[in-house]
Design a protein around this motif. Structure first.
Motif, PDB file in Angstrom:
ATOM      1  N   GLU A  47     -25.773  -7.953  56.297  1.00  0.00           N
ATOM      2  CA  GLU A  47     -26.781  -6.977  56.681  1.00  0.00           C
ATOM      3  C   GLU A  47     -28.097  -7.709  56.734  1.00  0.00           C
ATOM      4  N   GLN A  48     -28.866  -7.151  57.629  1.00  0.00           N
ATOM      5  CA  GLN A  48     -30.086  -7.553  57.495  1.00  0.00           C
ATOM      6  C   GLN A  48     -30.989  -7.182  56.482  1.00  0.00           C
ATOM      7  N   ILE A  49     -31.858  -8.237  55.995  1.00  0.00           N
ATOM      8  CA  ILE A  49     -32.537  -7.648  54.889  1.00  0.00           C
ATOM      9  C   ILE A  49     -33.948  -7.082  55.367  1.00  0.00           C
ATOM     10  N   PRO A  50     -34.442  -5.743  55.047  1.00  0.00           N
ATOM     11  CA  PRO A  50     -35.469  -5.205  55.743  1.00  0.00           C
ATOM     12  C   PRO A  50     -36.638  -5.969  55.449  1.00  0.00           C
ATOM     13  N   ASP A  51     -37.648  -5.934  56.255  1.00  0.00           N
ATOM     14  CA  ASP A  51     -39.064  -6.493  56.031  1.00  0.00           C
ATOM     15  C   ASP A  51     -40.017  -5.543  55.074  1.00  0.00           C
ATOM     16  N   ALA A  52     -39.712  -4.160  55.190  1.00  0.00           N
ATOM     17  CA  ALA A  52     -40.440  -3.178  54.493  1.00  0.00           C
ATOM     18  C   ALA A  52     -40.333  -3.145  52.976  1.00  0.00           C
ATOM     19  N   LEU A  53     -41.412  -3.026  52.346  1.00  0.00           N
ATOM     20  CA  LEU A  53     -41.466  -2.799  50.927  1.00  0.00           C
ATOM     21  C   LEU A  53     -40.431  -1.604  50.545  1.00  0.00           C
ATOM     22  N   PRO A  54     -39.877  -1.733  49.397  1.00  0.00           N
ATOM     23  CA  PRO A  54     -39.517  -0.469  48.899  1.00  0.00           C
ATOM     24  C   PRO A  54     -40.260   0.733  48.442  1.00  0.00           C
ATOM     25  N   ALA A  55     -39.938   1.950  48.604  1.00  0.00           N
ATOM     26  CA  ALA A  55     -40.921   3.061  48.209  1.00  0.00           C
ATOM     27  C   ALA A  55     -41.226   2.825  46.991  1.00  0.00           C
ATOM     28  N   ASP A  56     -40.665   2.586  45.971  1.00  0.00           N
ATOM     29  CA  ASP A  56     -40.843   2.590  44.510  1.00  0.00           C
ATOM     30  C   ASP A  56     -40.148   1.464  43.865  1.00  0.00           C
ATOM     31  N   LEU A  57     -40.809   1.212  42.746  1.00  0.00           N
ATOM     32  CA  LEU A  57     -40.100  -0.067  41.956  1.00  0.00           C
ATOM     33  C   LEU A  57     -40.261   0.443  40.367  1.00  0.00           C
ATOM     34  N   VAL A  58     -39.144   0.531  39.873  1.00  0.00           N
ATOM     35  CA  VAL A  58     -39.017   1.140  38.444  1.00  0.00           C
ATOM     36  C   VAL A  58     -39.024  -0.242  37.626  1.00  0.00           C
ATOM     37  N   VAL A  59     -39.977  -0.095  36.747  1.00  0.00           N
ATOM     38  CA  VAL A  59     -40.269  -1.120  35.678  1.00  0.00           C
ATOM     39  C   VAL A  59     -39.689  -0.640  34.318  1.00  0.00           C
ATOM     40  N   ALA A  60     -38.763  -1.423  33.734  1.00  0.00           N
ATOM     41  CA  ALA A  60     -37.918  -0.942  32.647  1.00  0.00           C
ATOM     42  C   ALA A  60     -38.939  -1.308  31.396  1.00  0.00           C
ATOM     43  N   THR A  61     -39.383  -0.170  30.895  1.00  0.00           N
ATOM     44  CA  THR A  61     -40.133  -0.519  29.703  1.00  0.00           C
ATOM     45  C   THR A  61     -39.538  -0.891  28.495  1.00  0.00           C
ATOM     46  N   ASP A  62     -38.300  -0.331  28.282  1.00  0.00           N
ATOM     47  CA  ASP A  62     -37.485  -0.917  27.158  1.00  0.00           C
ATOM     48  C   ASP A  62     -37.244  -2.319  27.019  1.00  0.00           C
ATOM     49  N   CYS A  63     -36.744  -2.933  28.279  1.00  0.00           N
ATOM     50  CA  CYS A  63     -36.746  -4.295  28.320  1.00  0.00           C
ATOM     51  C   CYS A  63     -37.903  -5.135  27.895  1.00  0.00           C
ATOM     52  N   PHE A  64     -39.183  -4.525  28.324  1.00  0.00           N
ATOM     53  CA  PHE A  64     -40.324  -5.240  28.257  1.00  0.00           C
ATOM     54  C   PHE A  64     -40.626  -5.318  26.746  1.00  0.00           C
ATOM     55  N   ALA A  65     -40.221  -4.165  26.098  1.00  0.00           N
ATOM     56  CA  ALA A  65     -40.595  -4.075  24.848  1.00  0.00           C
ATOM     57  C   ALA A  65     -39.637  -4.814  23.861  1.00  0.00           C
ATOM     58  N   LEU A  66     -38.464  -5.325  24.302  1.00  0.00           N
ATOM     59  CA  LEU A  66     -37.460  -6.410  23.559  1.00  0.00           C
ATOM     60  C   LEU A  66     -38.035  -7.717  23.760  1.00  0.00           C
ATOM     61  N   ALA A  67     -38.694  -7.878  24.722  1.00  0.00           N
ATOM     62  CA  ALA A  67     -39.102  -9.244  25.303  1.00  0.00           C
ATOM     63  C   ALA A  67     -40.235  -9.825  24.323  1.00  0.00           C
ATOM     64  N   ASP A  68     -40.062 -11.164  23.902  1.00  0.00           N
ATOM     65  CA  ASP A  68     -40.987 -11.921  23.289  1.00  0.00           C
ATOM     66  C   ASP A  68     -42.355 -11.676  23.827  1.00  0.00           C
TER      67      ASP A  68
END
Length: 264
Positions: free
Chosen positions: A188-209
């Motif tokens: 399928e063609q990859i859309p040029d438009a940016l997604p409407a929303d991006l989820v940032v996983a805060t618990d993943c960031f908290a586990l990172a060094d």
């Protein structure tokens, strides 16, 4: 082709010309030694496995699809044995060089694929990802890499290690090529438009060094300027349990297949 990086499986070079002209014409690709290429043994990173199995009779779906889109196959790349590993070390064939950090490992198990792309030996490389085997070497080698949704790209003709986790992934050096390959493999063609929303996983960031968080935060900040971002936990306090369950299930899956004689 010269292999100064130690990225390709030793022995006869596996090459295939494109099947037709297409959106990937003029580009070259390599495949992790878990993908069937007609007339070549799929070695799975282990010489005993390679010595006791016959040559594949047909190409894996992903290989055939890239050839059909005009790309040229130029070789098979080293993997951790039976794709079990995240560092990229193979005691039989060696550790491919990480061109972006020569004093560091390339990451695994799609180590040779990442090394070949990062070092400019090919434009595209196929890998597999069950528990990080594309994402980790892409990160270590500074590449674009994708683990798609499970089942999104056919694994037909690919040696599966843990079928409930295995996916076909791929690497490129630049975003434009990454999108072109994605359009072919995802069909399928990859859309040029940016997604409407991006989820940032805060618990993943908290586990990172802390050094990881410092490296990633500027990227998140730049994304925030381009698209709406929503901080949200992925699994909250259960995230470490998710990781533990994944490791247990993957190993159980692999052990069962080994007992059935499906993997070495």
């Amino acid at each position: 082709m010269q292999d100064p990086l130690g990225a390709f499986v030793p022995g006869p070079v596996v090459k295939r010309m494109p099947l037709s002209r297409g959106s990937l014409s003029s580009l070259s690709f390599a495949v992790k030694d878990l993908f069937d290429v007609a007339g070549s043994v799929t070695g799975c990173g282990n010489p005993d496995w390679a010595a006791t199995h016959e040559a594949a009779k047909e190409d894996a779906w992903a290989v055939d699809t890239l050839l059909g889109a005009g790309a040229e196959l130029t070789g098979k790349t080293i993997t951790d044995e039976i794709s079990l590993g995240l560092l990229g070390i193979n005691k039989f064939y060696g550790t491919p060089l990480n061109p972006r950090a020569p004093d560091r490992v390339p990451g695994g198990s799609s180590s040779g694929s990442a090394s070949a792309v990062a070092g400019g030996l090919v434009d595209i490389a196929l890998g597999t990802d069950s528990g990080g085997s594309v994402r980790i070497p892409a990160s270590f080698c500074g590449l674009y890499g994708l683990r798609p949704t499970h089942g999104r790209i056919s694994v037909a003709g690919m040696m599966t290690q843990a079928p409930s986790f295995d996916t076909v992934g791929y690497f490129t050096r630049d975003a434009l090529t990454f999108g072109r390959v994605g359009a072919v493999l995802l069909e399928e063609q990859i859309p040029d438009a940016l997604p409407a929303d991006l989820v940032v996983a805060t618990d993943c960031f908290a586990l990172a060094d802390e050094p990881i968080r410092r490296a990633l935060q500027p990227v998140v900040d730049r994304l925030h300027d381009a698209v709406a971002t929503t901080p949200s936990p992925l699994a909250g306090a259960a995230l470490p349990d998710w990781a533990r369950h994944q490791r247990i299930l993957q190993k159980a899956n692999s052990t069962t297949r080994s007992a059935l004689g499906l993997i070495a």
